[in-house]
Design a protein around this motif. Structure first.
Motif, PDB file in Angstrom:
ATOM      1  N   ARG A 375       0.835  -1.210   0.000  1.00  0.00           N
ATOM      2  CA  ARG A 375       0.000   0.000   0.000  1.00  0.00           C
ATOM      3  C   ARG A 375       0.869   1.260   0.000  1.00  0.00           C
ATOM      4  O   ARG A 375       0.548   2.241  -0.665  1.00  0.00           O
ATOM      5  CB  ARG A 375      -0.912   0.018   1.238  1.00  0.00           C
ATOM      6  CG  ARG A 375      -1.946  -1.071   1.243  1.00  0.00           C
ATOM      7  CD  ARG A 375      -2.873  -0.918   0.076  1.00  0.00           C
ATOM      8  NE  ARG A 375      -3.938  -1.906   0.088  1.00  0.00           N
ATOM      9  CZ  ARG A 375      -4.666  -2.203  -0.976  1.00  0.00           C
ATOM     10  NH1 ARG A 375      -4.407  -1.623  -2.145  1.00  0.00           N
ATOM     11  NH2 ARG A 375      -5.618  -3.092  -0.907  1.00  0.00           N
ATOM     12  N   ILE A 376       1.952   1.233   0.749  1.00  0.00           N
ATOM     13  CA  ILE A 376       2.823   2.421   0.811  1.00  0.00           C
ATOM     14  C   ILE A 376       3.429   2.660  -0.576  1.00  0.00           C
ATOM     15  O   ILE A 376       3.514   3.790  -1.058  1.00  0.00           O
ATOM     16  CB  ILE A 376       3.933   2.227   1.893  1.00  0.00           C
ATOM     17  CG1 ILE A 376       3.296   2.164   3.278  1.00  0.00           C
ATOM     18  CG2 ILE A 376       4.988   3.330   1.826  1.00  0.00           C
ATOM     19  CD1 ILE A 376       2.601   3.422   3.758  1.00  0.00           C
ATOM     20  N   GLU A 442      -4.541  11.497 -19.421  1.00  0.00           N
ATOM     21  CA  GLU A 442      -5.625  10.574 -19.077  1.00  0.00           C
ATOM     22  C   GLU A 442      -5.640  10.266 -17.585  1.00  0.00           C
ATOM     23  O   GLU A 442      -4.620  10.348 -16.909  1.00  0.00           O
ATOM     24  CB  GLU A 442      -5.441   9.277 -19.856  1.00  0.00           C
ATOM     25  CG  GLU A 442      -5.758   9.471 -21.313  1.00  0.00           C
ATOM     26  CD  GLU A 442      -6.022   8.153 -22.013  1.00  0.00           C
ATOM     27  OE1 GLU A 442      -5.744   7.101 -21.410  1.00  0.00           O
ATOM     28  OE2 GLU A 442      -6.507   8.199 -23.150  1.00  0.00           O
ATOM     29  N   GLY A 443      -6.774   9.910 -17.088  1.00  0.00           N
ATOM     30  CA  GLY A 443      -6.849   9.535 -15.676  1.00  0.00           C
ATOM     31  C   GLY A 443      -8.280   9.224 -15.306  1.00  0.00           C
ATOM     32  O   GLY A 443      -9.208   9.517 -16.056  1.00  0.00           O
ATOM     33  N   SER A 444      -8.444   8.645 -14.105  1.00  0.00           N
ATOM     34  CA  SER A 444      -9.795   8.261 -13.683  1.00  0.00           C
ATOM     35  C   SER A 444     -10.276   9.101 -12.508  1.00  0.00           C
ATOM     36  O   SER A 444     -11.449   9.068 -12.157  1.00  0.00           O
ATOM     37  CB  SER A 444      -9.769   6.797 -13.251  1.00  0.00           C
ATOM     38  OG  SER A 444      -8.853   6.659 -12.174  1.00  0.00           O
ATOM     39  N   GLY A 445      -9.354   9.835 -11.876  1.00  0.00           N
ATOM     40  CA  GLY A 445      -9.746  10.606 -10.698  1.00  0.00           C
ATOM     41  C   GLY A 445      -9.846   9.729  -9.452  1.00  0.00           C
ATOM     42  O   GLY A 445     -10.476  10.109  -8.474  1.00  0.00           O
ATOM     43  N   LEU A 446      -9.187   8.563  -9.485  1.00  0.00           N
ATOM     44  CA  LEU A 446      -9.247   7.677  -8.314  1.00  0.00           C
ATOM     45  C   LEU A 446      -7.927   7.620  -7.544  1.00  0.00           C
ATOM     46  O   LEU A 446      -7.890   7.223  -6.385  1.00  0.00           O
ATOM     47  CB  LEU A 446      -9.624   6.252  -8.753  1.00  0.00           C
ATOM     48  CG  LEU A 446     -11.077   6.033  -9.144  1.00  0.00           C
ATOM     49  CD1 LEU A 446     -11.288   4.627  -9.662  1.00  0.00           C
ATOM     50  CD2 LEU A 446     -11.989   6.290  -7.948  1.00  0.00           C
ATOM     51  N   GLY A 447      -6.831   8.051  -8.219  1.00  0.00           N
ATOM     52  CA  GLY A 447      -5.494   7.904  -7.619  1.00  0.00           C
ATOM     53  C   GLY A 447      -5.365   8.570  -6.263  1.00  0.00           C
ATOM     54  O   GLY A 447      -4.899   7.963  -5.288  1.00  0.00           O
ATOM     55  N   LEU A 448      -5.837   9.811  -6.173  1.00  0.00           N
ATOM     56  CA  LEU A 448      -5.671  10.526  -4.896  1.00  0.00           C
ATOM     57  C   LEU A 448      -6.634  10.006  -3.831  1.00  0.00           C
ATOM     58  O   LEU A 448      -6.320  10.049  -2.649  1.00  0.00           O
ATOM     59  CB  LEU A 448      -5.862  12.034  -5.106  1.00  0.00           C
ATOM     60  CG  LEU A 448      -4.725  12.733  -5.869  1.00  0.00           C
ATOM     61  CD1 LEU A 448      -5.004  14.221  -6.003  1.00  0.00           C
ATOM     62  CD2 LEU A 448      -3.378  12.521  -5.181  1.00  0.00           C
ATOM     63  N   ALA A 449      -7.795   9.500  -4.270  1.00  0.00           N
ATOM     64  CA  ALA A 449      -8.727   8.903  -3.296  1.00  0.00           C
ATOM     65  C   ALA A 449      -8.054   7.679  -2.667  1.00  0.00           C
ATOM     66  O   ALA A 449      -8.159   7.440  -1.454  1.00  0.00           O
ATOM     67  CB  ALA A 449     -10.025   8.513  -3.986  1.00  0.00           C
ATOM     68  N   ILE A 450      -7.319   6.916  -3.507  1.00  0.00           N
ATOM     69  CA  ILE A 450      -6.608   5.732  -2.989  1.00  0.00           C
ATOM     70  C   ILE A 450      -5.494   6.195  -2.043  1.00  0.00           C
ATOM     71  O   ILE A 450      -5.314   5.641  -0.947  1.00  0.00           O
ATOM     72  CB  ILE A 450      -6.046   4.900  -4.163  1.00  0.00           C
ATOM     73  CG1 ILE A 450      -7.224   4.273  -4.924  1.00  0.00           C
ATOM     74  CG2 ILE A 450      -5.071   3.829  -3.673  1.00  0.00           C
ATOM     75  CD1 ILE A 450      -6.833   3.451  -6.138  1.00  0.00           C
ATOM     76  N   VAL A 451      -4.766   7.263  -2.440  1.00  0.00           N
ATOM     77  CA  VAL A 451      -3.691   7.792  -1.578  1.00  0.00           C
ATOM     78  C   VAL A 451      -4.268   8.139  -0.207  1.00  0.00           C
ATOM     79  O   VAL A 451      -3.730   7.748   0.834  1.00  0.00           O
ATOM     80  CB  VAL A 451      -3.054   9.054  -2.232  1.00  0.00           C
ATOM     81  CG1 VAL A 451      -2.177   9.804  -1.238  1.00  0.00           C
ATOM     82  CG2 VAL A 451      -2.244   8.667  -3.465  1.00  0.00           C
ATOM     83  N   LYS A 452      -5.386   8.864  -0.206  1.00  0.00           N
ATOM     84  CA  LYS A 452      -5.978   9.309   1.063  1.00  0.00           C
ATOM     85  C   LYS A 452      -6.380   8.111   1.927  1.00  0.00           C
ATOM     86  O   LYS A 452      -6.095   8.079   3.134  1.00  0.00           O
ATOM     87  CB  LYS A 452      -7.195  10.180   0.775  1.00  0.00           C
ATOM     88  CG  LYS A 452      -7.768  10.838   1.998  1.00  0.00           C
ATOM     89  CD  LYS A 452      -8.693  11.953   1.603  1.00  0.00           C
ATOM     90  CE  LYS A 452      -9.132  12.761   2.791  1.00  0.00           C
ATOM     91  NZ  LYS A 452     -10.390  12.380   3.336  1.00  0.00           N
ATOM     92  N   SER A 453      -7.010   7.132   1.288  1.00  0.00           N
ATOM     93  CA  SER A 453      -7.431   5.958   2.062  1.00  0.00           C
ATOM     94  C   SER A 453      -6.235   5.223   2.655  1.00  0.00           C
ATOM     95  O   SER A 453      -6.278   4.788   3.815  1.00  0.00           O
ATOM     96  CB  SER A 453      -8.168   4.978   1.160  1.00  0.00           C
ATOM     97  OG  SER A 453      -9.440   5.450   0.901  1.00  0.00           O
ATOM     98  N   ILE A 454      -5.173   5.098   1.849  1.00  0.00           N
ATOM     99  CA  ILE A 454      -3.990   4.394   2.360  1.00  0.00           C
ATOM    100  C   ILE A 454      -3.387   5.158   3.540  1.00  0.00           C
ATOM    101  O   ILE A 454      -3.094   4.583   4.592  1.00  0.00           O
ATOM    102  CB  ILE A 454      -2.931   4.217   1.236  1.00  0.00           C
ATOM    103  CG1 ILE A 454      -3.480   3.291   0.146  1.00  0.00           C
ATOM    104  CG2 ILE A 454      -1.610   3.688   1.805  1.00  0.00           C
ATOM    105  CD1 ILE A 454      -2.582   3.128  -1.069  1.00  0.00           C
ATOM    106  N   VAL A 455      -3.219   6.481   3.337  1.00  0.00           N
ATOM    107  CA  VAL A 455      -2.594   7.286   4.401  1.00  0.00           C
ATOM    108  C   VAL A 455      -3.444   7.199   5.674  1.00  0.00           C
ATOM    109  O   VAL A 455      -2.915   6.982   6.774  1.00  0.00           O
ATOM    110  CB  VAL A 455      -2.425   8.752   3.928  1.00  0.00           C
ATOM    111  CG1 VAL A 455      -1.968   9.632   5.076  1.00  0.00           C
ATOM    112  CG2 VAL A 455      -1.432   8.822   2.772  1.00  0.00           C
ATOM    113  N   GLU A 456      -4.752   7.353   5.525  1.00  0.00           N
ATOM    114  CA  GLU A 456      -5.601   7.349   6.721  1.00  0.00           C
ATOM    115  C   GLU A 456      -5.667   5.981   7.377  1.00  0.00           C
ATOM    116  O   GLU A 456      -5.771   5.881   8.591  1.00  0.00           O
ATOM    117  CB  GLU A 456      -7.000   7.874   6.383  1.00  0.00           C
ATOM    118  CG  GLU A 456      -6.916   9.372   6.119  1.00  0.00           C
ATOM    119  CD  GLU A 456      -8.236  10.038   5.831  1.00  0.00           C
ATOM    120  OE1 GLU A 456      -9.241   9.331   5.655  1.00  0.00           O
ATOM    121  OE2 GLU A 456      -8.245  11.280   5.765  1.00  0.00           O
TER     122      GLU A 456
END
Ligand code: ADP
Length: 482
Positions: A375-376, A442-456
Motif C-alpha cells: 500500500r505504501i 488521461e486519468g480516472s480521478g481515483l489515484g488521490l482517493a486511494i492515496v488518502k485511504s492508504i494514508v488514513e
C-alpha cells in the motif's frame, strides 16, 4: 449662610491667627486650630474639615509643601494659604501649591470672611458637579452592563439552541462556553465543564489531534469517530483575543450514505471484473484465430486499450473498497526512503522522456514505518506518477522526506499546472479531476482517493498546497514506528 462648617486653622500663633479666629467665630463657623503638621493630621483623621487656612509657617515647616501634601490626599479640599509676603513671588508659590485661595496683609475681618465664603461656595459647586458626573457615568456604565448582559444572554441562547456542538476555548484551551449538544455528543451526563481544561474534560483522541494540529495551522477539519458508529465533523476556528471555537456536526447519516454508495460501487466493480477478463481473453484469441487486415488490427488494438483502462478502473475501485472497509491490517517494518527509490526506478524512462529534473532530499534520521509495504508503494507511485504526469517537459520534481517530532513528513513538489484553490478540498474525492488539468492527460480521478485511504488507514494525514501556474506540493504525515 453655612453656620456649622468646620474650618481648620493651621499656622503659628500670631495676632493674625487671633484675628482670623475672631472673624470666623463671629460668622458662626466651627473652628479647629493647630500650630503644627502633626496636629493638622490628627484633626483631619478625626473629622474632615470643610476648609483649611494654612499659614506660610507651621511649626517650623513650610506651609506651601504641607498644602501640596494635603491636596495629594484630598484633591477637592478648599485651602486658603496665608502668607506675610505679597507680590509675584508669593503668588507663583501659591499657584504651584495648587491651593484655591490666598490671604495676605493687610487683613480686615471682611477680607477673611469673604475669602472663606467664596472658597466654600466654589467647593460646594465643585462637589455638586462631581456628584452629578459620578451619577451620570455610573448610569451609563449600568446601561452598558445591561446591554452586554442582554447580548451575552442572546448569544448563550443562540449557542445553546443550535443543533451543532459548540465549544469556545480560551488561549490555553480551557473551556469558556459549551452548549448542551456537546454534553450529548460526548455523553458527559450534565457534568460542569466550563472552566476545565479541554483535554481533561473531554479526553477524545480525534478532538485532541484537531486542537494540537490546528494550532500550528496544519489542520482545520477533523472527523471525530465514536465506537458506537457516530461520526462528527469538527471544525476549528481561531477567535482573535479570545482563543478558539470548535464546532461539530453529526455526519453519521452522510457516512452511512457514503458507505452504501461504496458498497454498491464495490459490488458493481466486482461483478464487472469477470466479464472484462473474459473480453480481454477473447480479444487475444481473435488475433490468433486467423489473419486480420490492418484496420481490424488497429480496431482490436483500440478495443484492448479501452478494456485495459476499464480493468484498471475496476481494480482501483476494488482496491478502494478493500481499503475503506478496513480489511487492510498487514503491518511490516517499512523504510519509506527505500520505497521511494524503487518507485523512482520504475518511473525512470518516463522521467527521461519528459526531461524532468528529479531531486531527492532525504534526512539521514528517517525512522521506519509499521505499514503495509504494498500500500505504501501504491501511495508513492500515485503521488510520484501524478507529479510526472502533470508536470510539463523540462519541469522539476522535488521529493523530500524529513522527521517532525515522531512523524515522517513526505513532500512531493512539482512545477506542474497547480490546482485551483477552490478545488483543493475536493481533490481527494473519488472521480474528481481538476478543471485546469491538461486535456491530453488521461486519468480516472481515483489515484488521490486511494492515496488518502492508504494514508488514513495508517493513521496519517495528507493534504495539498498548490498555486495555479506555480506547482503543487502533496504533503503526507505518517506516524513513525519507535
Ligand atoms: P487522475 O490523475 O487519474 O485524474 P487523481 O485522483 O490522481 O486522478 O488526481 C485527481 C486530480 O487531481 C487530477 O485529475 C488532477 O486534476 C489533479 N492532480 C493530481 N495531481 C496533480 C499534480 N501533481 N499537479 C496538478 N494537478 C494534479
Amino acid at each position: 449662610m453655612p453656620k456649622h462648617d468646620l474650618i481648620l486653622l493651621a499656622m503659628d500663633a500670631s495676632p493674625t491667627l487671633d484675628l482670623m479666629e475672631r472673624a470666623l467665630h463671629a460668622s458662626d463657623y466651627e473652628l479647629a486650630t493647630t500650630h503644627d503638621h502633626a496636629g493638622l493630621d490628627r484633626i483631619v483623621q478625626q473629622s474632615i474639615p470643610a476648609l483649611m487656612i494654612i499659614g506660610e509657617h507651621l511649626g517650623g515647616e513650610d506651609g506651601f509643601s504641607i498644602s501640596m501634601d494635603v491636596l495629594e490626599r484630598f484633591p477637592t479640599m478648599p485651602i486658603i494659604l496665608y502668607s506675610e509676603k505679597t507680590g509675584s513671588d508669593a503668588a507663583a508659590k501659591v499657584i504651584r501649591a495648587g491651593v484655591s485661595g490666598f490671604l495676605h496683609p493687610p487683613l480686615r475681618i471682611n477680607d477673611i470672611v469673604e475669602e472663606v465664603q467664596r472658597n466654600l461656595s466654589r467647593a460646594s459647586k465643585l462637589g455638586d458637579w462631581l456628584r452629578r458626573e459620578v451619577k451620570r457615568t455610573t448610569a451609563s456604565l449600568e446601561q452598558k452592563a445591561k446591554i452586554s448582559e442582554a447580548e451575552r444572554g442572546k448569544l448563550e441562547a443562540i449557542i445553546s439552541n443550535i443543533q451543532d456542538g459548540v465549544i469556545v476555548l480560551d488561549e490555553s484551551h480551557h473551556i469558556l462556553l459549551a452548549n448542551k449538544i456537546v454534553q450529548e455528543i460526548f455523553n458527559l451526563n450534565g457534568a460542569p465543564i466550563v472552566g476545565g481544561y479541554l483535554k481533561d474534560i473531554i479526553p477524545n483522541a480525534d478532538l485532541s489531534a484537531l486542537i494540537d494540529r490546528a494550532r500550528n495551522g496544519a489542520l482545520k477539519y477533523h472527523e471525530i469517530n465514536f465506537d458506537d458508529g457516530r461520526v462528527f465533523n469538527a471544525q476549528y476556528t481561531p477567535l482573535p483575543r479570545i482563543g478558539s471555537a470548535v464546532t461539530m456536526q453529526d455526519i453519521s447519516y452522510l457516512k452511512e450514505i457514503d458507505r452504501l454508495k461504496n458498497d454498491f460501487i464495490h459490488t458493481v466493480s466486482h461483478d464487472l471484473r469477470s466479464p472484462l477478463t473474459s473480453i480481454l481473453g477473447y480479444m487475444e484469441l481473435i488475433g490468433r484465430s486467423g489473419p486480420l487486415n490492418d484496420s481490424q488490427q488497429e480496431f482490436l488494438g483500440r478495443l484492448q486499450a479501452s478494456v485495459q483502462h476499464m480493468t484498471s478502473l475496476v481494480n482501483d475501485l476494488l482496491d478502494l473498497g478493500r481499503l475503506e472497509s478496513g480489511f487492510d491490517t498487514r503491518r511490516e517494518t517499512v523504510d519509506l526512503c527505500n520505497v521511494m527509490e524503487y518507485s523512482l526506478n520504475v518511473f525512470d524512462s518516463q522521467i527521461k522522456s519528459k526531461s524532468l529534473q528529479v531531486i531527492t532530499e532525504f534526512s539521514p534520521n528517517i525512522k521506519s514505518l509499521r505499514a503495509n509495504p504494498i500500500r505504501i508503494r501504491q501511495m508513492i507511485d500515485n503521488l510520484v506518477g501524478n507529479a510526472i504526469k502533470y508536470t510539463p517537459p523540462n519541469g522539476r520534481i522535488l521529493l523530500n522526506i524529513v522527521m517532525q517530532e515522531n512523524q515522517i513528513v513526505l513532500r512531493v513538489t512539482d512545477s506542474g499546472p497547480g490546482i485551483p484553490a477552490d478545488e483543493q478540498t475536493r481533490i481527494f474525492d473519488k472521480f474528481f479531476r481538476a478543471s485546469n488539468r491538461p486535456r491530453d492527460v488521461e486519468g480516472s480521478g481515483l489515484g488521490l482517493a486511494i492515496v488518502k485511504s492508504i494514508v488514513e488507514s495508517h493513521q496519517g494525514r495528507v493534504w495539498v498546497e498548490s498555486k495555479v501556474g506555480v506547482g503543487s506540493t502533496f504533503v503526507v504525515l505518517l506516524p513513525a514506528h519507535d
